[in-house]
Design a protein around this motif. Structure first.
Motif, mmCIF file in Angstrom:
data_model
loop_
_atom_site.group_PDB
_atom_site.id
_atom_site.type_symbol
_atom_site.label_atom_id
_atom_site.label_comp_id
_atom_site.label_asym_id
_atom_site.label_seq_id
_atom_site.Cartn_x
_atom_site.Cartn_y
_atom_site.Cartn_z
ATOM 1 N N UNK A 61 -54.039 45.204 36.321
ATOM 2 C CA UNK A 61 -53.657 45.757 35.033
ATOM 3 C C UNK A 61 -55.056 45.843 34.210
ATOM 4 N N UNK A 62 -55.807 44.943 34.128
ATOM 5 C CA UNK A 62 -57.012 44.887 33.257
ATOM 6 C C UNK A 62 -57.883 46.070 33.772
ATOM 7 N N UNK A 63 -58.185 46.101 34.899
ATOM 8 C CA UNK A 63 -58.952 47.281 35.524
ATOM 9 C C UNK A 63 -58.256 48.585 35.503
ATOM 10 N N UNK A 64 -56.912 48.562 35.365
ATOM 11 C CA UNK A 64 -56.373 49.961 35.128
ATOM 12 C C UNK A 64 -56.681 50.409 33.793
ATOM 13 N N UNK A 65 -56.507 49.390 32.812
ATOM 14 C CA UNK A 65 -57.019 49.741 31.462
ATOM 15 C C UNK A 65 -58.491 50.254 31.134
ATOM 16 N N UNK A 66 -59.268 49.691 32.077
ATOM 17 C CA UNK A 66 -60.789 50.039 31.708
ATOM 18 C C UNK A 66 -60.815 51.413 32.573
ATOM 19 N N UNK A 67 -60.089 51.669 33.532
ATOM 20 C CA UNK A 67 -59.990 53.036 34.215
ATOM 21 C C UNK A 67 -59.550 54.053 33.248
ATOM 22 N N UNK A 68 -58.441 53.821 32.821
ATOM 23 C CA UNK A 68 -57.752 54.773 31.836
ATOM 24 C C UNK A 68 -58.831 54.951 30.601
ATOM 25 N N UNK A 69 -59.522 54.289 30.143
ATOM 26 C CA UNK A 69 -60.234 54.353 28.851
ATOM 27 C C UNK A 69 -61.343 55.260 29.463
ATOM 28 N N UNK A 70 -61.865 54.704 30.512
ATOM 29 C CA UNK A 70 -63.309 55.501 30.982
ATOM 30 C C UNK A 70 -63.106 56.638 31.580
ATOM 31 N N UNK A 71 -62.069 56.993 32.196
ATOM 32 C CA UNK A 71 -61.806 58.254 32.705
ATOM 33 C C UNK A 71 -61.307 59.314 31.777
ATOM 34 N N UNK A 72 -60.450 58.769 30.772
ATOM 35 C CA UNK A 72 -59.751 59.706 29.614
ATOM 36 C C UNK A 72 -58.427 59.983 29.956
ATOM 37 N N UNK A 73 -57.941 59.954 30.902
ATOM 38 C CA UNK A 73 -56.503 60.256 31.197
ATOM 39 C C UNK A 73 -55.869 59.218 32.227
ATOM 40 N N UNK A 74 -54.656 59.192 32.428
ATOM 41 C CA UNK A 74 -53.773 58.341 33.356
ATOM 42 C C UNK A 74 -53.992 59.081 34.854
ATOM 43 N N UNK A 75 -54.033 60.503 34.969
ATOM 44 C CA UNK A 75 -54.173 61.169 36.308
ATOM 45 C C UNK A 75 -55.641 60.748 36.743
ATOM 46 N N UNK A 76 -56.679 61.015 35.657
ATOM 47 C CA UNK A 76 -58.149 60.448 36.349
ATOM 48 C C UNK A 76 -58.381 59.018 36.620
ATOM 49 N N UNK A 77 -57.625 58.225 35.975
ATOM 50 C CA UNK A 77 -57.676 56.991 36.196
ATOM 51 C C UNK A 77 -56.937 56.783 37.672
ATOM 52 N N UNK A 78 -55.716 57.465 37.929
ATOM 53 C CA UNK A 78 -55.181 57.015 39.158
ATOM 54 C C UNK A 78 -56.227 57.510 40.301
ATOM 55 N N UNK A 79 -56.800 58.673 40.202
ATOM 56 C CA UNK A 79 -57.790 59.119 41.189
ATOM 57 C C UNK A 79 -58.850 58.201 41.335
ATOM 58 N N UNK A 80 -59.332 57.598 40.570
ATOM 59 C CA UNK A 80 -60.458 56.648 40.515
ATOM 60 C C UNK A 80 -60.051 55.395 41.194
ATOM 61 N N UNK A 81 -58.767 54.990 41.050
ATOM 62 C CA UNK A 81 -58.368 53.819 41.353
ATOM 63 C C UNK A 81 -57.555 53.932 42.970
ATOM 64 N N UNK A 82 -57.437 55.191 43.131
ATOM 65 C CA UNK A 82 -56.687 55.623 44.356
ATOM 66 C C UNK A 82 -55.195 55.063 44.574
ATOM 67 N N UNK A 83 -54.620 55.368 43.245
ATOM 68 C CA UNK A 83 -53.138 54.840 43.241
ATOM 69 C C UNK A 83 -52.307 56.191 42.441
ATOM 70 N N UNK A 84 -51.399 56.322 42.452
ATOM 71 C CA UNK A 84 -50.496 57.288 41.800
ATOM 72 C C UNK A 84 -50.579 57.214 40.304
ATOM 73 N N UNK A 85 -50.487 58.242 39.600
ATOM 74 C CA UNK A 85 -50.193 58.101 38.077
ATOM 75 C C UNK A 85 -49.152 57.304 37.492
ATOM 76 N N UNK A 86 -48.090 57.128 38.386
ATOM 77 C CA UNK A 86 -46.686 56.263 38.022
ATOM 78 C C UNK A 86 -47.289 54.966 38.014
#
Length: 291
Positions: A8-33
């Motif tokens: 969850x912490x890594x996901x927060x960092x990815x969302x803020x760093x990438x700028x969107x839930x979709x971009x964060x999902x792509x960087x983390x290799x998971x779904x936007x959901x």
């Protein structure tokens, strides 16, 4: 605060760093959901709204502390279990002003590029610390020496700026010297609306407010070229203008045009080898390039 899950912490960092839930999902290799569910779970665990669902996503004031913790935990894990936490170099987010980025910063960190990756955020040197306070970055090059909680601050050196223009521009607009009347009419090049170096120089000369014609050119190399091509006069760092001055492409518009900007290195106070490597490289580069 209850225990927080690492994903969850890594996901927060990815969302803020990438700028969107979709971009964060792509960087983390998971779904936007999955990203959405993790952020909701983290907000439920902390009892706070951590991000604003804007474009780009923005961290809230309450979320800044959690984001900062997420960045720090990731760095600490990289030291503790590097093969598990990070199969390659760890990425460190850092904020740097445009002129440092265009001159001395990148050559300085190139020596550790195989061990540390950087996620550079560009910001005016007078406003960099906001990114450090909100947890977006772990290090900052800034003109503000003020201490940020949880961070150390050390001096890097001074970037010297001088008011420069083409010889033809000087002959046209400053034939009788750098006066209040000349500065009120001669076009000036501004980096952006936060850039106050030109205003500082004008206030020092005129002791009053003047409003000359402005060009806004928000790019360090483009700004230099705008001055070189005669769009207006502007404050150029010696690291950029020295070569142009030697060829006669630009010159100072008058005497005593110097403004020195002292730079400081703000760093999250963590025992982290990647952070230490980056910091050592930045300081070594500053010693080579800054006065």
């Amino acid at each position: 605060m209850t225990d927080l899950a690492l994903d969850q912490l890594r996901t927060l960092a990815a969302v803020v760093g990438e700028g969107s839930f979709e971009a964060a999902a792509a960087s983390l290799h998971v779904t936007p959901s999955a990203v959405s569910q993790r952020i909701k779970a983290l907000e439920a665990a902390t009892g706070r709204v951590l991000v604003r669902r804007t474009r780009p996503v923005a961290v809230t004031e309450q979320g800044a502390a959690v984001l900062r913790a997420a960045r720090q935990v990731d760095l600490l894990l990289a030291d503790l279990v590097p093969s598990v936490a990070h199969p390659g170099p760890v990425t460190i987010p850092v904020v740097v002003n445009a002129d440092s980025l265009a001159t001395w910063f990148v050559p300085s960190i190139a020596v550790v590029a195989d061990q540390v990756c950087v996620d550079v955020h560009r910001e005016d040197e007078q406003h960099s610390l906001g990114r450090l306070r909100d947890g977006t970055v772990l290090a900052a090059v800034a003109a503000d020496p003020g201490r940020v909680p949880g961070c150390t601050v050390t001096s890097l050196g001074t970037m010297r700026y001088r008011a420069m223009a083409t010889p033809g521009f000087v002959a046209r607009w400053f034939a009788d010297g750098v006066s209040a009347a000349a500065l009120a009419t001669a076009p000036v090049v501004q980096f952006d609306r936060l850039d106050d170096l030109q205003h500082r120089f004008v206030r020092r000369v005129t002791r009053r407010r003047v409003d000359p014609p402005h060009h806004y050119v928000p790019g360090s190399e483009a700004y230099r070229d705008a001055v070189r091509l005669g769009l207006g006069w502007g404050m150029l760092p010696d690291l950029q203008s020295a070569a142009l001055e030697q060829t006669g492409a630009v010159r100072e518009i008058g005497e005593r045009t110097r403004i020195d900007v002292r730079l400081f290195w703000h760093l999250a106070q963590l025992e982290s080898r990647p952070l230490a490597l980056l910091s050592d490289a930045v300081h070594a580069g500053a010693r080579r390039h800054l006065s």
